[in-house]
Design a protein around this motif. Structure first.
Motif, PDB file in Angstrom:
ATOM      1  N   TYR A 228       0.843  -1.209   0.000  1.00  0.00           N
ATOM      2  CA  TYR A 228       0.000   0.000   0.000  1.00  0.00           C
ATOM      3  C   TYR A 228       0.873   1.251   0.000  1.00  0.00           C
ATOM      4  O   TYR A 228       0.579   2.225  -0.703  1.00  0.00           O
ATOM      5  CB  TYR A 228      -0.918   0.003   1.222  1.00  0.00           C
ATOM      6  CG  TYR A 228      -1.607   1.341   1.425  1.00  0.00           C
ATOM      7  CD1 TYR A 228      -2.762   1.663   0.720  1.00  0.00           C
ATOM      8  CD2 TYR A 228      -1.081   2.295   2.304  1.00  0.00           C
ATOM      9  CE1 TYR A 228      -3.378   2.900   0.866  1.00  0.00           C
ATOM     10  CE2 TYR A 228      -1.684   3.530   2.463  1.00  0.00           C
ATOM     11  CZ  TYR A 228      -2.833   3.825   1.747  1.00  0.00           C
ATOM     12  OH  TYR A 228      -3.424   5.061   1.902  1.00  0.00           O
TER      13      TYR A 228
ATOM     14  N   ARG B 289       0.802   4.249  -2.729  1.00  0.00           N
ATOM     15  CA  ARG B 289       0.406   5.586  -2.263  1.00  0.00           C
ATOM     16  C   ARG B 289       1.561   6.569  -2.288  1.00  0.00           C
ATOM     17  O   ARG B 289       1.396   7.740  -2.673  1.00  0.00           O
ATOM     18  CB  ARG B 289      -0.147   5.455  -0.837  1.00  0.00           C
ATOM     19  CG  ARG B 289      -0.592   6.766  -0.195  1.00  0.00           C
ATOM     20  CD  ARG B 289      -1.820   7.331  -0.858  1.00  0.00           C
ATOM     21  NE  ARG B 289      -2.291   8.502  -0.117  1.00  0.00           N
ATOM     22  CZ  ARG B 289      -1.821   9.740  -0.264  1.00  0.00           C
ATOM     23  NH1 ARG B 289      -0.852   9.975  -1.153  1.00  0.00           N
ATOM     24  NH2 ARG B 289      -2.302  10.736   0.464  1.00  0.00           N
ATOM     25  N   PHE B 290       2.770   6.126  -1.859  1.00  0.00           N
ATOM     26  CA  PHE B 290       3.874   7.072  -1.684  1.00  0.00           C
ATOM     27  C   PHE B 290       5.139   6.732  -2.472  1.00  0.00           C
ATOM     28  O   PHE B 290       6.037   7.562  -2.549  1.00  0.00           O
ATOM     29  CB  PHE B 290       4.255   7.163  -0.202  1.00  0.00           C
ATOM     30  CG  PHE B 290       3.203   7.775   0.678  1.00  0.00           C
ATOM     31  CD1 PHE B 290       2.752   9.065   0.449  1.00  0.00           C
ATOM     32  CD2 PHE B 290       2.673   7.064   1.732  1.00  0.00           C
ATOM     33  CE1 PHE B 290       1.780   9.639   1.270  1.00  0.00           C
ATOM     34  CE2 PHE B 290       1.709   7.623   2.557  1.00  0.00           C
ATOM     35  CZ  PHE B 290       1.255   8.910   2.322  1.00  0.00           C
TER      36      PHE B 290
ATOM     37  N   GLY C 292      -1.483   8.367   4.687  1.00  0.00           N
ATOM     38  CA  GLY C 292      -1.959   7.902   3.392  1.00  0.00           C
ATOM     39  C   GLY C 292      -3.458   7.719   3.334  1.00  0.00           C
ATOM     40  O   GLY C 292      -4.106   8.057   2.330  1.00  0.00           O
TER      41      GLY C 292
ATOM     42  N   PRO D 175      -5.315  12.965   2.132  1.00  0.00           N
ATOM     43  CA  PRO D 175      -4.981  12.806   0.710  1.00  0.00           C
ATOM     44  C   PRO D 175      -4.002  13.859   0.184  1.00  0.00           C
ATOM     45  O   PRO D 175      -3.445  13.681  -0.890  1.00  0.00           O
ATOM     46  CB  PRO D 175      -6.344  12.931   0.011  1.00  0.00           C
ATOM     47  CG  PRO D 175      -7.208  13.663   0.977  1.00  0.00           C
ATOM     48  CD  PRO D 175      -6.741  13.260   2.336  1.00  0.00           C
TER      49      PRO D 175
ATOM     50  N   SER E 217       4.965  11.831  -0.788  1.00  0.00           N
ATOM     51  CA  SER E 217       6.011  10.888  -0.387  1.00  0.00           C
ATOM     52  C   SER E 217       7.095  11.544   0.464  1.00  0.00           C
ATOM     53  O   SER E 217       7.597  10.935   1.414  1.00  0.00           O
ATOM     54  CB  SER E 217       6.642  10.253  -1.632  1.00  0.00           C
ATOM     55  OG  SER E 217       7.210  11.240  -2.468  1.00  0.00           O
TER      56      SER E 217
ATOM     57  N   THR F  28      -0.218  16.663  -2.570  1.00  0.00           N
ATOM     58  CA  THR F  28      -0.925  15.855  -3.559  1.00  0.00           C
ATOM     59  C   THR F  28      -2.306  16.444  -3.814  1.00  0.00           C
ATOM     60  O   THR F  28      -2.985  16.897  -2.882  1.00  0.00           O
ATOM     61  CB  THR F  28      -1.061  14.409  -3.049  1.00  0.00           C
ATOM     62  OG1 THR F  28       0.236  13.861  -2.825  1.00  0.00           O
ATOM     63  CG2 THR F  28      -1.808  13.538  -4.060  1.00  0.00           C
TER      64      THR F  28
ATOM     65  N   LEU G 139      -6.131  11.484  -6.889  1.00  0.00           N
ATOM     66  CA  LEU G 139      -5.792  10.300  -6.106  1.00  0.00           C
ATOM     67  C   LEU G 139      -6.919   9.281  -6.211  1.00  0.00           C
ATOM     68  O   LEU G 139      -8.096   9.625  -6.076  1.00  0.00           O
ATOM     69  CB  LEU G 139      -5.594  10.702  -4.645  1.00  0.00           C
ATOM     70  CG  LEU G 139      -4.945   9.678  -3.715  1.00  0.00           C
ATOM     71  CD1 LEU G 139      -3.518   9.394  -4.128  1.00  0.00           C
ATOM     72  CD2 LEU G 139      -4.989  10.195  -2.275  1.00  0.00           C
TER      73      LEU G 139
ATOM     74  N   LEU H 223      -7.429   4.279  -2.330  1.00  0.00           N
ATOM     75  CA  LEU H 223      -6.280   4.442  -1.449  1.00  0.00           C
ATOM     76  C   LEU H 223      -6.594   5.214  -0.185  1.00  0.00           C
ATOM     77  O   LEU H 223      -5.729   5.321   0.696  1.00  0.00           O
ATOM     78  CB  LEU H 223      -5.141   5.142  -2.205  1.00  0.00           C
ATOM     79  CG  LEU H 223      -4.633   4.419  -3.454  1.00  0.00           C
ATOM     80  CD1 LEU H 223      -3.588   5.265  -4.161  1.00  0.00           C
ATOM     81  CD2 LEU H 223      -4.076   3.054  -3.110  1.00  0.00           C
ATOM     82  N   ILE H 224      -7.777   5.797  -0.081  1.00  0.00           N
ATOM     83  CA  ILE H 224      -8.095   6.606   1.085  1.00  0.00           C
ATOM     84  C   ILE H 224      -9.378   6.118   1.750  1.00  0.00           C
ATOM     85  O   ILE H 224     -10.164   5.381   1.152  1.00  0.00           O
ATOM     86  CB  ILE H 224      -8.237   8.097   0.726  1.00  0.00           C
ATOM     87  CG1 ILE H 224      -9.340   8.299  -0.302  1.00  0.00           C
ATOM     88  CG2 ILE H 224      -6.913   8.660   0.238  1.00  0.00           C
ATOM     89  CD1 ILE H 224      -9.614   9.758  -0.609  1.00  0.00           C
TER      90      ILE H 224
END
Length: 588
Positions: free
Chosen positions: A112, A116-117, A425, A429, A433, A540, A545, A549-550
């Motif tokens: 993950y 995400r990062f 993460g 949002p 990174s 970001t 996004l 992922l959130i």
């Protein structure tokens, strides 16, 4: 005096053989663990009840089995408020963490972080968890061996090698199925050992009512302490909030625990297992903590730690076993098997998780096109090597002595940065990174700095007194031993007076912060530093996004794109691309 009889050694041997047999049976049945999905995730087809039962041994480590009774015995029953604190992890883990992991179909949760990062954050997060697991596994192999050696004379090298080889053998060959099914057997043995100890103590002191009367008489009846001072070891606030956040980290961002959720058939089952794992973990913590009250009632008036009969409170469980059961052939061996059950369960889980992280987060990155059969064999070899490393480190820990406590604390500090980066993460949002990496690094530094400072400025203790005025040997030789006189004077002090009590009018040092707040502190530092650096270095754009992922809550708040969007995301770490399905396609 020889406490262990031949029957005790036979029972111990039978326990180790049964654990090995169950694990090896899983290795050579069905597909014989020839695919990575079967080896690491049991083809995502495990029965939830088996997973929940096996989770008991993941939370009933030797540190829990022997440390929690000692905690309540020494510091009082405030720790028992730990059960209500499980509300916090249940909410976070079942609503946000597990749905995201499951829908992304990750094997290692640090995949993950890559999605995400990016790779750097993934590598750093996985490295932190690897260090945490290796430290904890080595300590969990050594701690029971040390305690049992001190009380029974059982060989430390023999215990380390026997336990280490058994769990390495069945884990490396049988994978996650072996870990889960042996965990069920070990959970039954472990909980049975605790219950037998509690019942025997109760019978010896005159019943459960008498146990609580003795504790109340000696000032051990404060179960809820609402004082606000963060320097007090355990208050309602430090247990509910501090240990609650620690449970979120342990159950939500620790590969050893989360990997169990991923073996379930559906998201609904995974959420059920996650919630029940947290609840069962809380019940086990309370049960082992309550054992401390029964131990105190049994030893009231003749504390074996103060009188020097044993070296440390962590040896109390082993000592009570000898006191109560050494005349009954085989029963001492059974109860020692209960301690080793905790060791086998947590160490086998750790070996499997470390092998998974090394395989998914390193080997798959280096060679994403590796053949599945070859990859499975490589991971089995990695698991074997990890087991060897843990056995070796257990011998190193045995030489280091006082570093043992420091290692446990440092390992605990590492949970906060992991929870913090996952929260960045999942709930923020805007984080990027650079912010995620900066947040983790800064919180690790601050956590270690605070703990180092606490060695020079130790927290003030607020413990109830211990007594030795009823020790037969001490009273007989009172005039012949200066050491005995000192302990007798200490023992006859009034219960109402506690010379170690915290003066709440003082301004406690930052270094006096209760260990229960460490994970909370390092988590907050990770999030704050991470957001600050993210906003400074171009945050970001939430609209760009992927919603997978959130957290759904964050998704609604930020009004990001609709949840039914379909998009291709290069998972990279598993060498495949997946198409995110509409949420209706996944069983909720």
């Amino acid at each position: 005096m020889e406490f262990l009889k031949a029957a005790d050694y036979i029972v111990l041997l039978m326990f180790l053989m049964c654990s090995s047999f169950i694990g090896l049976y899983q290795a050579f049945r069905g597909k014989r663990q020839t695919t990575a999905d079967e080896y690491l995730l049991a083809d995502r087809r495990m029965n939830p009840l088996v997973v929940i039962m096996s989770a008991i041994v993941s939370v009933t480590s030797p540190i829990t089995y022997m440390g929690n009774p000692a905690e309540v015995y020494l510091h009082g029953p405030q720790y028992l408020a730990v059960l209500p604190s499980k509300i916090i992890p249940i909410l976070f883990i079942t609503i946000s963490f597990v749905p995201i992991y499951y829908k992304l179909r990750v094997t290692s949760i640090y995949e993950y972080l890559r999605i995400r990062f990016g790779e750097n954050v993934q590598y750093f997060g996985a490295a932190i968890n690897c260090i945490f697991l290796i430290l904890i596994m080595a300590i969990n192999v050594y701690a029971p061996a040390m305690a049992l050696n001190a009380i029974t004379g059982l060989s430390i090298p023999g215990s380390i090698i026997a336990v280490g080889l058994v769990c390495t053998l069945y884990t490396s060959l049988g994978g996650i199925k072996a870990v889960l099914w042996t965990g069920v057997f070990q959970a039954v043995i472990s909980i049975s050992g605790i219950l037998v100890t509690i019942i025997a103590c109760s019978v010896n002191v005159g019943g459960i009512t008498e146990v609580f009367r003795i504790n109340a008489r000696d000032g051990r009846d404060t179960y809820l302490d609402f004082r606000p001072s963060p320097a007090i070891r355990h208050t309602f606030w430090s247990v509910f909030i501090g240990l609650g956040v620690m449970a979120v980290a342990y159950n939500g961002t620790n590969q050893m625990i989360v990997q169990r959720y991923m073996t379930c058939k559906s998201l609904r089952q995974a959420k059920l297992v996650a919630g029940m794992t947290v609840v069962v973990g809380g019940l086990v913590q309370v049960l082992t903590g309550v054992t401390g009250l029964f131990l105190y009632a049994y030893f009231a008036g003749c504390d074996p730690v103060t009188s020097g009969v044993i070296e440390a409170a962590d040896q109390l469980m082993a000592y009570i076993i000898i006191n109560l059961f050494h005349e009954i052939p085989g029963l001492t061996g059974f109860l020692m098997s209960a301690i080793f059950s905790a060791t086998l369960g947590v160490v086998s889980s750790g070996i499997n998780s470390l092998a998974t992280m090394i395989g998914q987060d390193i080997i798959k990155n280096v060679n994403p096109n590796i053949n599945d059969l070859k990859y499975t064999l490589v991971v089995k070899v990695v698991a074997t090597l990890v087991g060897g490393i843990i056995i070796s480190l257990a011998f190193v820990v045995s030489v280091l002595g006082n570093v043992l406590e420091a290692s446990i604390t440092i390992a605990g500090i590492l949970n906060g940065p992991l929870l913090g980066v996952f929260m960045l993460g999942i709930y923020f949002p805007w984080s990027n990174s650079k912010g995620a990496l900066a947040g983790m690094v800064s919180s690790v530094i601050i956590g270690i700095w605070l703990k180092t400072g606490s060695f020079f400025y130790p927290p003030v203790l607020d413990d109830p007194p211990l007594f030795v005025d009823q020790c037969p040997e001490l009273l007989t030789h009172l005039n012949q031993s200066s050491r005995g006189t000192i302990y007798y004077e200490f023992a006859t002090k009034s219960n109402a007076v506690n010379t170690n009590a915290i003066d709440l009018t003082d301004d406690p040092s930052l270094y006096s912060l209760s260990y229960a707040y460490y994970t909370l502190l390092t988590t907050v530092v990770t999030v704050i530093f991470g957001l600050f650096v993210s906003f400074v270095t171009c945050p970001t754009d939430p609209s760009r996004l992927d919603p997978a992922l959130i957290s759904p809550i964050t998704h609604r708040i930020c009004h990001t794109r609709g949840s039914e969007i379909k998009t291709n995301i290069d998972v990279g770490v598993v060498g495949i691309s997946y198409r995110r399905a509409n949420v209706d396609d996944i069983e909720l």
